[in-house]
Design a protein around this motif. Structure first.
Motif, PDB file in Angstrom:
ATOM      1  N   ILE A   1       0.568  -1.360   0.029  1.00  0.00           N
ATOM      2  CA  ILE A   1      -0.075   0.021  -0.124  1.00  0.00           C
ATOM      3  C   ILE A   1       0.783   1.236   0.054  1.00  0.00           C
ATOM      4  CG2 ILE A   1      -1.669   1.332   1.256  1.00  0.00           C
ATOM      5  CD1 ILE A   1      -2.819  -1.407   2.174  1.00  0.00           C
ATOM      6  N   LEU A   2       1.960   1.351   0.935  1.00  0.00           N
ATOM      7  CA  LEU A   2       2.914   2.364   0.751  1.00  0.00           C
ATOM      8  C   LEU A   2       3.368   2.466  -0.471  1.00  0.00           C
ATOM      9  CD1 LEU A   2       4.260   1.911   4.320  1.00  0.00           C
ATOM     10  CD2 LEU A   2       2.938   3.943   3.511  1.00  0.00           C
ATOM     11  N   GLY A   3       3.856   1.332  -1.261  1.00  0.00           N
ATOM     12  CA  GLY A   3       4.479   1.595  -2.420  1.00  0.00           C
ATOM     13  C   GLY A   3       3.434   2.269  -3.367  1.00  0.00           C
ATOM     14  N   TRP A   4       2.223   1.898  -3.480  1.00  0.00           N
ATOM     15  CA  TRP A   4       1.005   2.580  -4.382  1.00  0.00           C
ATOM     16  C   TRP A   4       0.790   3.893  -3.982  1.00  0.00           C
ATOM     17  CZ3 TRP A   4      -0.675   0.925  -8.581  1.00  0.00           C
ATOM     18  CH2 TRP A   4      -0.563  -0.289  -9.109  1.00  0.00           C
ATOM     19  N   VAL A   5       0.927   4.209  -2.754  1.00  0.00           N
ATOM     20  CA  VAL A   5       0.852   5.503  -2.267  1.00  0.00           C
ATOM     21  C   VAL A   5       2.107   6.408  -2.926  1.00  0.00           C
ATOM     22  CG1 VAL A   5       0.970   7.367  -0.305  1.00  0.00           C
ATOM     23  CG2 VAL A   5      -0.608   5.231  -0.258  1.00  0.00           C
ATOM     24  N   ALA A   6       3.220   5.755  -2.902  1.00  0.00           N
ATOM     25  CA  ALA A   6       4.611   6.505  -3.399  1.00  0.00           C
ATOM     26  C   ALA A   6       4.584   6.636  -4.752  1.00  0.00           C
ATOM     27  CB  ALA A   6       5.651   5.902  -2.917  1.00  0.00           C
ATOM     28  N   LEU A   7       3.624   5.903  -5.428  1.00  0.00           N
ATOM     29  CA  LEU A   7       3.725   5.979  -6.745  1.00  0.00           C
ATOM     30  C   LEU A   7       2.753   7.079  -7.263  1.00  0.00           C
ATOM     31  CD1 LEU A   7       4.506   4.871  -9.735  1.00  0.00           C
ATOM     32  CD2 LEU A   7       2.295   3.298  -9.558  1.00  0.00           C
ATOM     33  N   ILE A   8       1.689   7.089  -6.467  1.00  0.00           N
ATOM     34  CA  ILE A   8       0.747   8.242  -6.750  1.00  0.00           C
ATOM     35  C   ILE A   8       1.478   9.669  -6.481  1.00  0.00           C
ATOM     36  CG2 ILE A   8      -1.576   9.299  -6.170  1.00  0.00           C
ATOM     37  CD1 ILE A   8      -2.299   6.327  -5.854  1.00  0.00           C
ATOM     38  N   ILE A   9       2.052   9.748  -5.525  1.00  0.00           N
ATOM     39  CA  ILE A   9       2.524  10.910  -4.980  1.00  0.00           C
ATOM     40  C   ILE A   9       3.658  10.993  -6.038  1.00  0.00           C
ATOM     41  CG2 ILE A   9       4.136  12.205  -3.230  1.00  0.00           C
ATOM     42  CD1 ILE A   9       2.538  10.603  -1.177  1.00  0.00           C
ATOM     43  N   ALA A  10       4.605  10.409  -6.578  1.00  0.00           N
ATOM     44  CA  ALA A  10       5.640  10.589  -7.391  1.00  0.00           C
ATOM     45  C   ALA A  10       5.178  10.931  -8.837  1.00  0.00           C
ATOM     46  CB  ALA A  10       6.343   9.417  -7.713  1.00  0.00           C
ATOM     47  N   ILE A  11       4.021  10.579  -9.303  1.00  0.00           N
ATOM     48  CA  ILE A  11       3.386  11.120 -10.660  1.00  0.00           C
ATOM     49  C   ILE A  11       3.051  12.230 -10.187  1.00  0.00           C
ATOM     50  CG2 ILE A  11       1.468  10.843 -11.960  1.00  0.00           C
ATOM     51  CD1 ILE A  11       1.948   7.499 -11.686  1.00  0.00           C
ATOM     52  N   ALA A  12       2.232  12.734  -9.171  1.00  0.00           N
ATOM     53  CA  ALA A  12       1.659  14.006  -8.906  1.00  0.00           C
ATOM     54  C   ALA A  12       2.667  15.120  -8.496  1.00  0.00           C
ATOM     55  CB  ALA A  12       0.617  13.982  -7.771  1.00  0.00           C
ATOM     56  N   ILE A  13       3.882  14.656  -8.085  1.00  0.00           N
ATOM     57  CA  ILE A  13       4.857  15.706  -7.813  1.00  0.00           C
ATOM     58  C   ILE A  13       5.394  16.324  -9.166  1.00  0.00           C
ATOM     59  CG2 ILE A  13       7.144  14.430  -8.058  1.00  0.00           C
ATOM     60  CD1 ILE A  13       7.548  15.772  -5.077  1.00  0.00           C
ATOM     61  N   PHE A  14       5.101  15.756 -10.338  1.00  0.00           N
ATOM     62  CA  PHE A  14       5.646  16.241 -11.654  1.00  0.00           C
ATOM     63  C   PHE A  14       4.560  17.052 -12.253  1.00  0.00           C
ATOM     64  CE2 PHE A  14       8.826  13.112 -10.791  1.00  0.00           C
ATOM     65  CZ  PHE A  14       9.778  13.713 -11.079  1.00  0.00           C
ATOM     66  N   ALA A  15       3.426  17.253 -11.616  1.00  0.00           N
ATOM     67  CA  ALA A  15       2.223  17.991 -12.298  1.00  0.00           C
ATOM     68  C   ALA A  15       2.323  19.439 -11.737  1.00  0.00           C
ATOM     69  CB  ALA A  15       0.989  17.592 -11.671  1.00  0.00           C
ATOM     70  N   PRO A  16       1.814  20.337 -12.652  1.00  0.00           N
ATOM     71  CA  PRO A  16       2.145  22.005 -12.674  1.00  0.00           C
ATOM     72  C   PRO A  16       1.348  22.217 -11.324  1.00  0.00           C
ATOM     73  CG  PRO A  16       0.842  21.399 -14.304  1.00  0.00           C
ATOM     74  CD  PRO A  16       1.169  19.920 -13.994  1.00  0.00           C
ATOM     75  N   LEU A  17       1.843  23.548 -10.919  1.00  0.00           N
ATOM     76  CA  LEU A  17       1.314  24.426  -9.949  1.00  0.00           C
ATOM     77  C   LEU A  17       0.794  23.779  -8.693  1.00  0.00           C
ATOM     78  CD1 LEU A  17      -1.104  26.215 -12.471  1.00  0.00           C
ATOM     79  CD2 LEU A  17       1.180  26.871 -11.676  1.00  0.00           C
ATOM     80  N   SER A  18      -0.592  23.888  -8.273  1.00  0.00           N
ATOM     81  CA  SER A  18      -0.764  23.436  -6.852  1.00  0.00           C
ATOM     82  C   SER A  18      -0.586  21.878  -6.548  1.00  0.00           C
ATOM     83  CB  SER A  18      -2.134  23.864  -6.403  1.00  0.00           C
ATOM     84  OG  SER A  18      -3.193  23.426  -7.265  1.00  0.00           O
ATOM     85  N   VAL A  19      -1.099  21.029  -7.722  1.00  0.00           N
ATOM     86  CA  VAL A  19      -1.110  19.835  -7.596  1.00  0.00           C
ATOM     87  C   VAL A  19       0.537  19.259  -7.212  1.00  0.00           C
ATOM     88  CG1 VAL A  19      -1.505  17.507  -8.738  1.00  0.00           C
ATOM     89  CG2 VAL A  19      -2.941  19.365  -9.240  1.00  0.00           C
ATOM     90  N   GLY A  20       1.387  19.908  -7.754  1.00  0.00           N
ATOM     91  CA  GLY A  20       2.779  19.451  -7.361  1.00  0.00           C
ATOM     92  C   GLY A  20       3.262  19.742  -6.190  1.00  0.00           C
ATOM     93  N   LEU A  21       2.714  21.023  -5.698  1.00  0.00           N
ATOM     94  CA  LEU A  21       2.882  21.661  -4.436  1.00  0.00           C
ATOM     95  C   LEU A  21       2.386  20.610  -3.286  1.00  0.00           C
ATOM     96  CD1 LEU A  21       4.445  24.086  -2.834  1.00  0.00           C
ATOM     97  CD2 LEU A  21       2.082  25.157  -2.933  1.00  0.00           C
ATOM     98  N   ILE A  22       1.027  20.264  -3.498  1.00  0.00           N
ATOM     99  CA  ILE A  22       0.509  19.263  -2.572  1.00  0.00           C
ATOM    100  C   ILE A  22       1.172  18.154  -2.589  1.00  0.00           C
ATOM    101  CG2 ILE A  22      -1.769  18.219  -2.041  1.00  0.00           C
ATOM    102  CD1 ILE A  22      -3.199  20.630  -3.156  1.00  0.00           C
ATOM    103  N   ALA A  23       1.661  17.689  -3.646  1.00  0.00           N
ATOM    104  CA  ALA A  23       2.249  16.263  -3.831  1.00  0.00           C
ATOM    105  C   ALA A  23       3.725  16.375  -3.073  1.00  0.00           C
ATOM    106  CB  ALA A  23       2.587  15.460  -5.155  1.00  0.00           C
ATOM    107  N   PHE A  24       4.281  17.502  -3.108  1.00  0.00           N
ATOM    108  CA  PHE A  24       5.623  17.694  -2.409  1.00  0.00           C
ATOM    109  C   PHE A  24       5.312  17.598  -1.079  1.00  0.00           C
ATOM    110  CE2 PHE A  24       8.608  20.548  -0.624  1.00  0.00           C
ATOM    111  CZ  PHE A  24      10.085  19.955  -0.894  1.00  0.00           C
ATOM    112  N   ALA A  25       4.105  18.282  -0.382  1.00  0.00           N
ATOM    113  CA  ALA A  25       3.809  18.272   0.864  1.00  0.00           C
ATOM    114  C   ALA A  25       3.741  16.733   1.583  1.00  0.00           C
ATOM    115  CB  ALA A  25       2.802  19.106   1.502  1.00  0.00           C
ATOM    116  N   LEU A  26       2.819  16.224   0.534  1.00  0.00           N
ATOM    117  CA  LEU A  26       2.677  14.751   1.118  1.00  0.00           C
ATOM    118  C   LEU A  26       3.722  13.885   0.959  1.00  0.00           C
ATOM    119  CD1 LEU A  26      -0.861  14.223  -0.841  1.00  0.00           C
ATOM    120  CD2 LEU A  26      -0.498  14.318   1.411  1.00  0.00           C
ATOM    121  N   SER A  27       4.666  14.218  -0.049  1.00  0.00           N
ATOM    122  CA  SER A  27       5.876  13.377   0.024  1.00  0.00           C
ATOM    123  C   SER A  27       6.700  13.539   1.453  1.00  0.00           C
ATOM    124  CB  SER A  27       7.041  13.850  -1.077  1.00  0.00           C
ATOM    125  OG  SER A  27       7.420  15.138  -0.950  1.00  0.00           O
ATOM    126  N   GLY A  28       6.911  14.744   1.949  1.00  0.00           N
ATOM    127  CA  GLY A  28       7.375  14.833   3.362  1.00  0.00           C
ATOM    128  C   GLY A  28       6.557  14.069   4.165  1.00  0.00           C
TER     129      GLY A  28
END
Length: 122
Positions: free
Chosen positions: A74-101
């Motif tokens: 499950i943590l692997g799938w969450v990491a994959l979703i965050i990793a994909i989202a971190i490369f999205a522009p604007l606020s999606v990437g910012l939220i993903a960056f916070a979630l990565s922490g």
């Protein structure tokens, strides 16, 4: 891939810190406004380097964890979703960056607890 992403992220954080220190020192030591503007622009765009590095690190962690059973998968799938989202522009990437922490914090606590439990049982 995890080590490569971590290295890129670490270098990005160091670059951002160096540019911020340069801005602080330059404003006190009489740098021209154009120089300070250039440093500010570089400092603002340094987040691309460290967020990209964290994204690569999360892709590697996802690849490692998705083959494991239970909560690790499950943590692997969450990491994959965050990793994909971190490369999205604007606020999606910012939220993903916070979630990565947050993801890194949760996994660190889990690893520490597992290490303590293994040490206690030995």
């Amino acid at each position: 891939m995890v080590a490569c992403g971590g290295t890129i992220a670490g270098m990005g954080f160091l670059l951002a810190a160096a540019l911020s220190f340069g801005l602080a020192e330059g404003s006190q030591n009489g740098f021209t406004p154009e120089t300070l503007q250039g440093l500010s622009g570089l400092s603002n765009e340094a987040q691309v380097i460290f967020s990209g590095g964290i994204g690569i690190m999360l892709f590697g962690a996802a690849a490692l964890l998705m083959g494991r059973p239970g909560l690790l998968k499950i943590l692997g799938w969450v990491a994959l979703i965050i990793a994909i989202a971190i490369f999205a522009p604007l606020s999606v990437g910012l939220i993903a960056f916070a979630l990565s922490g947050l993801w890194i914090l949760v996994v660190s606590i889990m690893l520490a607890a597992r290490g303590t439990a293994q040490a206690a049982s030995a």
